[in-house]
Design a protein around this motif. Structure first.
Motif, PDB file in Angstrom:
ATOM      1  N   LEU A  85      38.364-102.178 -25.631  1.00 40.24           N
ATOM      2  CA  LEU A  85      38.534-100.884 -26.289  1.00 40.24           C
ATOM      3  C   LEU A  85      39.846-100.838 -27.073  1.00 40.24           C
ATOM      4  CD1 LEU A  85      37.256 -98.576 -23.417  1.00 40.24           C
ATOM      5  CD2 LEU A  85      36.251 -98.711 -25.704  1.00 40.24           C
ATOM      6  N   VAL A  86      40.920-101.316 -26.453  1.00 44.13           N
ATOM      7  CA  VAL A  86      42.216-101.327 -27.134  1.00 44.13           C
ATOM      8  C   VAL A  86      42.174-102.240 -28.355  1.00 44.13           C
ATOM      9  CG1 VAL A  86      44.629-102.066 -26.913  1.00 44.13           C
ATOM     10  CG2 VAL A  86      43.583-100.665 -25.122  1.00 44.13           C
ATOM     11  N   SER A  87      41.573-103.406 -28.206  1.00 51.13           N
ATOM     12  CA  SER A  87      41.470-104.345 -29.328  1.00 51.13           C
ATOM     13  C   SER A  87      40.680-103.732 -30.481  1.00 51.13           C
ATOM     14  CB  SER A  87      40.800-105.647 -28.871  1.00 51.13           C
ATOM     15  OG  SER A  87      41.601-106.321 -27.925  1.00 51.13           O
ATOM     16  N   ALA A  88      39.604-103.022 -30.155  1.00 50.36           N
ATOM     17  CA  ALA A  88      38.790-102.379 -31.192  1.00 50.36           C
ATOM     18  C   ALA A  88      39.576-101.296 -31.916  1.00 50.36           C
ATOM     19  CB  ALA A  88      37.532-101.789 -30.569  1.00 50.36           C
ATOM     20  N   LEU A  89      40.376-100.548 -31.162  1.00 52.42           N
ATOM     21  CA  LEU A  89      41.186 -99.487 -31.755  1.00 52.42           C
ATOM     22  C   LEU A  89      42.241-100.084 -32.688  1.00 52.42           C
ATOM     23  CD1 LEU A  89      41.511 -96.399 -31.681  1.00 52.42           C
ATOM     24  CD2 LEU A  89      43.147 -96.700 -29.811  1.00 52.42           C
ATOM     25  N   CYS A  90      42.889-101.159 -32.245  1.00 54.15           N
ATOM     26  CA  CYS A  90      43.897-101.819 -33.079  1.00 54.15           C
ATOM     27  C   CYS A  90      43.272-102.354 -34.364  1.00 54.15           C
ATOM     28  CB  CYS A  90      44.555-102.954 -32.308  1.00 54.15           C
ATOM     29  SG  CYS A  90      45.599-102.442 -30.925  1.00 54.15           S
ATOM     30  N   GLU A  91      42.117-102.974 -34.233  1.00 55.69           N
ATOM     31  CA  GLU A  91      41.473-103.573 -35.398  1.00 55.69           C
ATOM     32  C   GLU A  91      41.028-102.505 -36.388  1.00 55.69           C
ATOM     33  OE1 GLU A  91      40.740-106.555 -37.801  1.00 55.69           O
ATOM     34  OE2 GLU A  91      41.620-106.776 -35.794  1.00 55.69           O
ATOM     35  N   ARG A  92      40.559-101.388 -35.894  1.00 56.71           N
ATOM     36  CA  ARG A  92      40.081-100.319 -36.769  1.00 56.71           C
ATOM     37  C   ARG A  92      41.196 -99.784 -37.664  1.00 56.71           C
ATOM     38  NH1 ARG A  92      35.675 -96.866 -36.952  1.00 56.71           N
ATOM     39  NH2 ARG A  92      36.034 -94.723 -37.646  1.00 56.71           N
ATOM     40  N   TYR A  93      42.423 -99.737 -37.126  1.00 54.80           N
ATOM     41  CA  TYR A  93      43.526 -99.117 -37.865  1.00 54.80           C
ATOM     42  C   TYR A  93      44.562-100.131 -38.339  1.00 54.80           C
ATOM     43  CZ  TYR A  93      41.573 -94.733 -36.245  1.00 54.80           C
ATOM     44  OH  TYR A  93      40.725 -93.672 -36.011  1.00 54.80           O
ATOM     45  N   ARG A  94      44.234-101.407 -38.287  1.00 59.42           N
ATOM     46  CA  ARG A  94      45.223-102.443 -38.601  1.00 59.42           C
ATOM     47  C   ARG A  94      45.784-102.315 -40.015  1.00 59.42           C
ATOM     48  NH1 ARG A  94      46.593-106.427 -35.734  1.00 59.42           N
ATOM     49  NH2 ARG A  94      44.721-106.297 -34.435  1.00 59.42           N
ATOM     50  N   ASN A  95      44.979-101.952 -40.965  1.00 61.40           N
ATOM     51  CA  ASN A  95      45.421-101.857 -42.361  1.00 61.40           C
ATOM     52  C   ASN A  95      45.647-100.421 -42.808  1.00 61.40           C
ATOM     53  OD1 ASN A  95      45.267-104.715 -42.796  1.00 61.40           O
ATOM     54  ND2 ASN A  95      43.036-104.520 -42.912  1.00 61.40           N
ATOM     55  N   SER A  96      45.902 -99.543 -41.872  1.00 63.15           N
ATOM     56  CA  SER A  96      46.133 -98.134 -42.171  1.00 63.15           C
ATOM     57  C   SER A  96      47.628 -97.828 -42.104  1.00 63.15           C
ATOM     58  CB  SER A  96      45.383 -97.251 -41.176  1.00 63.15           C
ATOM     59  OG  SER A  96      46.015 -97.318 -39.900  1.00 63.15           O
ATOM     60  N   ARG A  97      47.987 -96.558 -42.200  1.00 60.52           N
ATOM     61  CA  ARG A  97      49.383 -96.151 -42.086  1.00 60.52           C
ATOM     62  C   ARG A  97      49.882 -96.244 -40.640  1.00 60.52           C
ATOM     63  NH1 ARG A  97      50.294 -89.835 -42.932  1.00 60.52           N
ATOM     64  NH2 ARG A  97      52.322 -90.506 -42.163  1.00 60.52           N
ATOM     65  N   TYR A  98      48.948 -96.364 -39.685  1.00 63.33           N
ATOM     66  CA  TYR A  98      49.314 -96.397 -38.275  1.00 63.33           C
ATOM     67  C   TYR A  98      49.699 -97.812 -37.866  1.00 63.33           C
ATOM     68  CZ  TYR A  98      47.188 -91.855 -38.626  1.00 63.33           C
ATOM     69  OH  TYR A  98      46.882 -90.579 -39.039  1.00 63.33           O
ATOM     70  N   LYS A  99      50.787 -97.917 -37.114  1.00 60.44           N
ATOM     71  CA  LYS A  99      51.361 -99.216 -36.786  1.00 60.44           C
ATOM     72  C   LYS A  99      51.333 -99.556 -35.301  1.00 60.44           C
ATOM     73  CE  LYS A  99      52.690 -99.573 -41.101  1.00 60.44           C
ATOM     74  NZ  LYS A  99      51.966-100.473 -42.026  1.00 60.44           N
ATOM     75  N   ALA A 100      51.155 -98.559 -34.436  1.00 56.53           N
ATOM     76  CA  ALA A 100      51.285 -98.827 -33.007  1.00 56.53           C
ATOM     77  C   ALA A 100      50.489 -97.826 -32.187  1.00 56.53           C
ATOM     78  CB  ALA A 100      52.755 -98.784 -32.593  1.00 56.53           C
ATOM     79  N   LEU A 101      50.195 -98.225 -30.945  1.00 53.06           N
ATOM     80  CA  LEU A 101      49.628 -97.324 -29.948  1.00 53.06           C
ATOM     81  C   LEU A 101      50.732 -96.960 -28.970  1.00 53.06           C
ATOM     82  CD1 LEU A 101      46.374 -99.333 -29.029  1.00 53.06           C
ATOM     83  CD2 LEU A 101      46.652 -97.610 -30.824  1.00 53.06           C
ATOM     84  N   ASN A 102      50.712 -95.753 -28.462  1.00 51.30           N
ATOM     85  CA  ASN A 102      51.628 -95.385 -27.395  1.00 51.30           C
ATOM     86  C   ASN A 102      50.905 -94.476 -26.407  1.00 51.30           C
ATOM     87  OD1 ASN A 102      51.572 -93.276 -29.289  1.00 51.30           O
ATOM     88  ND2 ASN A 102      53.660 -92.647 -28.881  1.00 51.30           N
ATOM     89  N   LEU A 103      51.468 -94.365 -25.197  1.00 46.33           N
ATOM     90  CA  LEU A 103      50.797 -93.596 -24.152  1.00 46.33           C
ATOM     91  C   LEU A 103      51.770 -93.247 -23.036  1.00 46.33           C
ATOM     92  CD1 LEU A 103      50.314 -95.775 -21.588  1.00 46.33           C
ATOM     93  CD2 LEU A 103      48.631 -96.671 -23.174  1.00 46.33           C
ATOM     94  N   TYR A 104      51.347 -92.289 -22.239  1.00 46.16           N
ATOM     95  CA  TYR A 104      52.081 -91.867 -21.038  1.00 46.16           C
ATOM     96  C   TYR A 104      51.283 -92.315 -19.824  1.00 46.16           C
ATOM     97  CZ  TYR A 104      53.614 -88.648 -17.339  1.00 46.16           C
ATOM     98  OH  TYR A 104      54.043 -88.121 -16.157  1.00 46.16           O
ATOM     99  N   CYS A 105      51.924 -93.023 -18.921  1.00 45.61           N
ATOM    100  CA  CYS A 105      51.228 -93.563 -17.752  1.00 45.61           C
ATOM    101  C   CYS A 105      51.099 -92.500 -16.659  1.00 45.61           C
ATOM    102  CB  CYS A 105      51.975 -94.776 -17.195  1.00 45.61           C
ATOM    103  SG  CYS A 105      51.988 -96.194 -18.293  1.00 45.61           S
ATOM    104  N   SER A 106      49.885 -92.057 -16.436  1.00 49.09           N
ATOM    105  CA  SER A 106      49.602 -91.106 -15.368  1.00 49.09           C
ATOM    106  C   SER A 106      48.268 -91.483 -14.731  1.00 49.09           C
ATOM    107  CB  SER A 106      49.540 -89.675 -15.911  1.00 49.09           C
ATOM    108  OG  SER A 106      49.249 -88.759 -14.881  1.00 49.09           O
TER     109      SER A 106
END
Length: 240
Positions: A85-106
């Motif tokens: 799922l994470v890999s798919a999300l990264c690939e979908r936005y790889r060439n967009s304005r978005y550069k990174a994923l971030n999250l809060y661990c809970s």
């Protein structure tokens, strides 16, 4: 550990959401957030034999994508579903304005699972509440930020980052990034992205000469990027 090969979909159906509801253990408040992401088309699911076995719900920030909630079917955990799922999300936005994923661990214990799929911890003292655990994964094209214990060499164009607001003159930087520019401009050919505290000091040098020294928050007060330290162009009197 046996792995699965599910189908990845960014357009889940209402039936998919009903099926997720049947097995997820999140409270109603979390489900409200999940459905909000679904309504905004910010939800990706992994499906096996036509049924969802995992999902990520996310939000757009300015240059990052924040993962709000993620879950995998109890019987399908530890089989690589979250990684897909994470890999798919990264690939979908790889060439967009978005550069990174971030999250809060809970809960906090989830940090160990995120580590396994390529997430890193925010630096110490980057967040006001030091008991909170935040993590990130850079997937876009960005300058490499290196720990200062690795030799900086004779880098003429560099951004140094300190882990305090007012370091002494002889205090070494904690991190640095060598920077380069598009020809004939102050625009970086790769933006600098760092998950630090906005009040930490940065020092920017070009041509071997220091051009800026001060808190990151004072460097570009017109910037609309709030989730990280982000520089894509050198601005101010020292760079004209």
């Amino acid at each position: 550990m046996s792995t699965l090969n599910p189908e990845i979909s960014f357009i889940p159906s209402e039936e998919d959401m009903e099926h997720i509801l049947s097995w997820t253990c999140f409270p109603s408040s979390n489900w409200s957030e999940i459905m909000s992401c679904y309504d905004r088309k910010c939800l990706v699911v992994a499906k096996l034999e036509g049924r969802p076995i995992g999902f990520l719900a996310y939000k757009y920030e300015t240059v990052c994508i924040f993962i709000s909630i993620a879950d995998v079917h109890p019987e399908r955990q530890n089989k690589g579903v979250a990684k897909l799922l994470v890999s798919a999300l990264c690939e979908r936005y790889r060439n967009s304005r978005y550069k990174a994923l971030n999250l809060y661990c809970s809960p906090k214990e989830s940090q160990f699972a995120w580590e396994k799929i390529g997430f890193n911890h925010y630096p110490k003292r980057a967040r006001k509440n030091r008991n909170e655990v935040y993590m990130y994964r850079i997937f876009g094209d960005a300058c490499e930020v290196m720990p200062a214990d690795e030799k900086m060499g004779d880098t003429a164009n560099v951004v140094q980052i300190f882990d305090s607001e007012v370091p002494r003159d002889d205090d070494p930087a904690s991190w640095y990034a060598a920077i380069d520019f598009d020809q004939g401009s102050n625009k970086l050919n790769k933006p600098l992205l760092f998950f630090g505290n906005e009040k930490w000091q940065i020092r920017i040098s070009t041509g071997g000469v220091e051009r800026f020294r001060g808190r990151y928050v004072d460097y570009d007060r017109k910037s609309d990027v709030y989730e990280c330290l982000y520089i894509e162009e050198l601005k101010g009197p020292g760079f004209r």
